[in-house]
Design a protein around this motif. Structure first.
Motif, PDB file in Angstrom:
ATOM      1  N   GLY A  69      16.644   7.496  56.595  1.00 38.64           N
ATOM      2  CA  GLY A  69      17.141   6.082  56.286  1.00 38.64           C
ATOM      3  C   GLY A  69      16.804   5.459  55.099  1.00 38.64           C
ATOM      4  N   VAL A  70      15.304   5.746  54.453  1.00 31.42           N
ATOM      5  CA  VAL A  70      14.935   4.819  53.676  1.00 31.42           C
ATOM      6  C   VAL A  70      15.398   4.991  52.231  1.00 31.42           C
ATOM      7  CG1 VAL A  70      12.452   4.373  52.164  1.00 31.42           C
ATOM      8  CG2 VAL A  70      12.372   4.733  54.731  1.00 31.42           C
ATOM      9  N   ASP A  71      15.687   3.890  51.669  1.00 30.39           N
ATOM     10  CA  ASP A  71      16.435   3.892  50.279  1.00 30.39           C
ATOM     11  C   ASP A  71      15.562   3.974  49.091  1.00 30.39           C
ATOM     12  OD1 ASP A  71      19.332   3.162  51.011  1.00 30.39           O
ATOM     13  OD2 ASP A  71      18.198   1.497  52.040  1.00 30.39           O
ATOM     14  N   VAL A  72      14.286   3.272  49.290  1.00 29.54           N
ATOM     15  CA  VAL A  72      13.298   3.532  48.363  1.00 29.54           C
ATOM     16  C   VAL A  72      11.686   3.485  48.989  1.00 29.54           C
ATOM     17  CG1 VAL A  72      12.079   2.315  46.126  1.00 29.54           C
ATOM     18  CG2 VAL A  72      14.479   2.057  46.842  1.00 29.54           C
ATOM     19  N   VAL A  73      11.178   4.418  48.190  1.00 29.65           N
ATOM     20  CA  VAL A  73       9.734   4.438  48.781  1.00 29.65           C
ATOM     21  C   VAL A  73       8.820   3.928  47.715  1.00 29.65           C
ATOM     22  CG1 VAL A  73       7.626   5.931  49.067  1.00 29.65           C
ATOM     23  CG2 VAL A  73       9.832   6.511  50.126  1.00 29.65           C
ATOM     24  N   ARG A 102       1.006  13.814  46.664  1.00 28.36           N
ATOM     25  CA  ARG A 102       1.888  15.166  46.596  1.00 28.36           C
ATOM     26  C   ARG A 102       2.634  15.198  48.162  1.00 28.36           C
ATOM     27  NH1 ARG A 102      -1.862  18.375  45.437  1.00 28.36           N
ATOM     28  NH2 ARG A 102      -1.135  18.683  43.549  1.00 28.36           N
ATOM     29  N   GLN A 103       1.773  15.093  49.359  1.00 31.86           N
ATOM     30  CA  GLN A 103       2.404  15.112  50.558  1.00 31.86           C
ATOM     31  C   GLN A 103       3.437  13.995  50.986  1.00 31.86           C
ATOM     32  OE1 GLN A 103      -0.302  16.335  53.809  1.00 31.86           O
ATOM     33  NE2 GLN A 103      -2.089  15.881  52.310  1.00 31.86           N
ATOM     34  N   LEU A 104       3.121  12.819  50.311  1.00 28.21           N
ATOM     35  CA  LEU A 104       4.076  11.749  50.506  1.00 28.21           C
ATOM     36  C   LEU A 104       5.456  12.053  49.842  1.00 28.21           C
ATOM     37  CD1 LEU A 104       4.913   8.698  51.309  1.00 28.21           C
ATOM     38  CD2 LEU A 104       3.794   8.030  48.963  1.00 28.21           C
ATOM     39  N   LEU A 105       5.331  12.584  48.454  1.00 29.54           N
ATOM     40  CA  LEU A 105       6.468  12.977  47.966  1.00 29.54           C
ATOM     41  C   LEU A 105       7.227  13.860  48.454  1.00 29.54           C
ATOM     42  CD1 LEU A 105       5.119  12.798  44.011  1.00 29.54           C
ATOM     43  CD2 LEU A 105       6.634  11.080  45.238  1.00 29.54           C
ATOM     44  N   LEU A 106       6.758  15.063  49.066  1.00 28.37           N
ATOM     45  CA  LEU A 106       7.160  16.045  49.699  1.00 28.37           C
ATOM     46  C   LEU A 106       7.965  15.696  50.938  1.00 28.37           C
ATOM     47  CD1 LEU A 106       4.805  18.911  49.203  1.00 28.37           C
ATOM     48  CD2 LEU A 106       7.024  18.833  48.036  1.00 28.37           C
ATOM     49  N   ALA A 107       7.394  14.615  51.734  1.00 27.57           N
ATOM     50  CA  ALA A 107       7.920  14.098  52.665  1.00 27.57           C
ATOM     51  C   ALA A 107       9.202  13.253  52.672  1.00 27.57           C
ATOM     52  CB  ALA A 107       6.826  13.412  53.711  1.00 27.57           C
ATOM     53  N   ALA A 108       9.152  12.440  51.584  1.00 34.85           N
ATOM     54  CA  ALA A 108      10.234  11.469  51.156  1.00 34.85           C
ATOM     55  C   ALA A 108      11.397  12.509  50.740  1.00 34.85           C
ATOM     56  CB  ALA A 108       9.911  10.694  50.103  1.00 34.85           C
ATOM     57  N   ALA A 109      11.164  13.843  49.919  1.00 34.24           N
ATOM     58  CA  ALA A 109      12.341  14.427  49.570  1.00 34.24           C
ATOM     59  C   ALA A 109      12.860  15.216  50.788  1.00 34.24           C
ATOM     60  CB  ALA A 109      11.810  15.591  48.688  1.00 34.24           C
ATOM     61  N   ALA A 110      12.120  15.636  51.736  1.00 35.32           N
ATOM     62  CA  ALA A 110      12.326  16.221  53.104  1.00 35.32           C
ATOM     63  C   ALA A 110      13.315  15.090  53.887  1.00 35.32           C
ATOM     64  CB  ALA A 110      11.150  16.837  53.921  1.00 35.32           C
ATOM     65  N   GLY A 112      15.454  13.074  52.792  1.00 33.93           N
ATOM     66  CA  GLY A 112      16.483  12.439  52.023  1.00 33.93           C
ATOM     67  C   GLY A 112      16.145  11.101  51.114  1.00 33.93           C
ATOM     68  N   VAL A 113      15.150  10.956  50.976  1.00 34.56           N
ATOM     69  CA  VAL A 113      15.022   9.517  50.077  1.00 34.56           C
ATOM     70  C   VAL A 113      15.298   9.826  48.786  1.00 34.56           C
ATOM     71  CG1 VAL A 113      13.284   7.996  49.146  1.00 34.56           C
ATOM     72  CG2 VAL A 113      13.053   8.520  51.620  1.00 34.56           C
ATOM     73  N   THR A 114      15.920   9.009  47.950  1.00 35.76           N
ATOM     74  CA  THR A 114      16.608   9.352  46.514  1.00 35.76           C
ATOM     75  C   THR A 114      15.827   8.501  45.559  1.00 35.76           C
ATOM     76  OG1 THR A 114      18.455   7.698  46.792  1.00 35.76           O
ATOM     77  CG2 THR A 114      18.787   9.919  47.631  1.00 35.76           C
ATOM     78  N   ARG A 115      14.795   7.433  45.820  1.00 40.14           N
ATOM     79  CA  ARG A 115      14.352   6.697  44.833  1.00 40.14           C
ATOM     80  C   ARG A 115      12.850   6.607  45.290  1.00 40.14           C
ATOM     81  NH1 ARG A 115      17.777   1.327  44.318  1.00 40.14           N
ATOM     82  NH2 ARG A 115      18.350   2.013  46.407  1.00 40.14           N
ATOM     83  N   VAL A 116      11.943   6.733  44.331  1.00 38.68           N
ATOM     84  CA  VAL A 116      10.312   6.532  44.560  1.00 38.68           C
ATOM     85  C   VAL A 116       9.923   5.672  43.386  1.00 38.68           C
ATOM     86  CG1 VAL A 116       8.329   7.770  44.761  1.00 38.68           C
ATOM     87  CG2 VAL A 116      10.383   8.804  45.869  1.00 38.68           C
ATOM     88  N   VAL A 117       9.149   4.712  43.619  1.00 34.75           N
ATOM     89  CA  VAL A 117       8.449   4.103  42.670  1.00 34.75           C
ATOM     90  C   VAL A 117       6.821   4.120  42.987  1.00 34.75           C
ATOM     91  CG1 VAL A 117       7.964   1.917  41.456  1.00 34.75           C
ATOM     92  CG2 VAL A 117      10.189   2.248  42.370  1.00 34.75           C
TER      93      VAL A 117
END
Length: 342
Positions: A69-73, A102-110, A112-117
């Motif tokens: 449910g997170v919009d931006v990490v 790397r682990q954070l990015l993979l977890a965010a993708a899994a 359904g997060v669509t934006r990362v800064v």
């Protein structure tokens, strides 16, 4: 309501970013390794204003479910301060800064997060004299001056590769300089510099230049990168390049404390650092001056960085240095004894 997930939430950048997001009406999930540090950093905020997530970047099971449910990490966590306290830290730097990212990015993708800064560092940019460095003037890992620099270069490569492999996610990178400002509980090297100045512990002036930036301005760039930034784009928020003697003079004007005038030669700093490193190996305690710090002083002496992209694409400019130092000094004075902070 827009939902943000902020790593490194209790740090200098992280806590100022959390406060900015809350002021803008966001719901913030704040990752922190310690509940005690979280409570100390955010004791002034209403209990329901922020959602604490006690977890470890190296253990996705402690936080991954909170990414749903997170919009931006906003990734502001890094292993940094400890690496300049003497001794060898390469394993921890690679584990946290590279593998943890790397682990954070993979977890965010899994999730359904669509934006990362992602928060990078000017450590990732090449060493150059006589030119103004841009966002994509990248350094190679073999050119890194120390293990921290190498870890950040490799971390950015991980982020770039991830963004390439996940085109549906909008990944932007912000590149800060030497951050100052209120809320520096650590403290970082900037906070320690201010505390040492206030307590008159600085023995002299080193021949070094730094790019000084307010952590609150970096937070503004992070937010703008999330809302307006292009996918795969890097945004430099290095701040103003200035010599240490000018920074000392600005501190003297803000604090009323005379700035030290004695020049400290590089050879003396190296000798002190060697003794301090030996002390660290024998006692396991942090040092006041490490070899890594001395090496960085030499490397960053002549580098200059552009702010053109954040001005033109994000509409952000840096606040006056005096405002940054005045607010940072007031914050640190509030946490030091009156005698120490005189």
């Amino acid at each position: 309501m827009t939902i943000a997930f902020v790593t490194g939430s209790t740090g200098l950048l992280g806590n100022n970013l959390v406060r900015l997001l809350l002021a803008k009406g966001w719901h913030v999930k704040a990752l922190a390794r310690s509940a005690t540090k979280f409570q100390a950093q955010f004791a002034d905020l209403p209990a329901l204003a922020i959602e604490p997530i006690v977890g470890d970047l190296l253990d996705p099971a402690t936080f991954s479910r909170h990414l749903r449910g997170v919009d931006v990490v906003f990734h502001a966590a890094a292993y940094f301060r400890e690496s300049y306290q003497g001794g060898a830290h390469e394993e921890a730097l690679m584990r946290v800064n590279v593998d943890g990212t790397r682990q954070l990015l993979l977890a965010a993708a899994a999730a359904g997060v669509t934006r990362v800064v992602h928060t990078s560092s000017i450590a990732t940019l090449r060493n150059a004299t006589g030119v103004t460095l841009q966002e994509d003037d990248l350094a190679a890992p073999e050119d890194a001056v120390d293990a921290y620099y190498r870890s950040k270069i490799l971390c950015d490569q991980v982020v770039a590769q991830f963004a390439h492999e996940h085109p549906s996610m909008r990944v932007a990178t912000v590149i800060p300089g030497w951050m100052h400002g209120p809320g520096d509980e650590g403290p970082t090297s900037a906070g320690q510099f201010i505390r040492d100045f206030l307590s008159r512990k600085l023995p002299g002036v080193v021949d070094a230049s730094f790019s000084v930036v307010d952590a609150r301005d970096v937070a503004q760039v992070m937010l703008a990168a999330a809302l307006q930034g292009q996918a795969g784009r890097r945004y430099l928020a290095a701040g103003r390049a200035m010599h240490m003697r000018n920074l000392m003079a600005a501190m003297a004007q803000v604090t009323g404390i005379p700035a030290p005038m004695r020049r400290l030669p590089r050879a003396l700093l190296t000798a002190i650092a060697l003794v301090q490193e030996a002390y660290a190996r024998l006692t396991g305690r942090p040092v006041l001056l490490s070899l890594a710090t001395v090496n960085n002083i030499g490397r960053d002496r002549s580098r200059r960085f552009s702010d053109q992209r954040i001005r033109e694409e994000l509409g952000i400019q840096f606040r006056p240095l005096e405002d940054t130092l005045r607010d940072a000094v007031a914050w640190h004075r509030s946490r030091l004894s009156p005698r120490t902070a005189s």
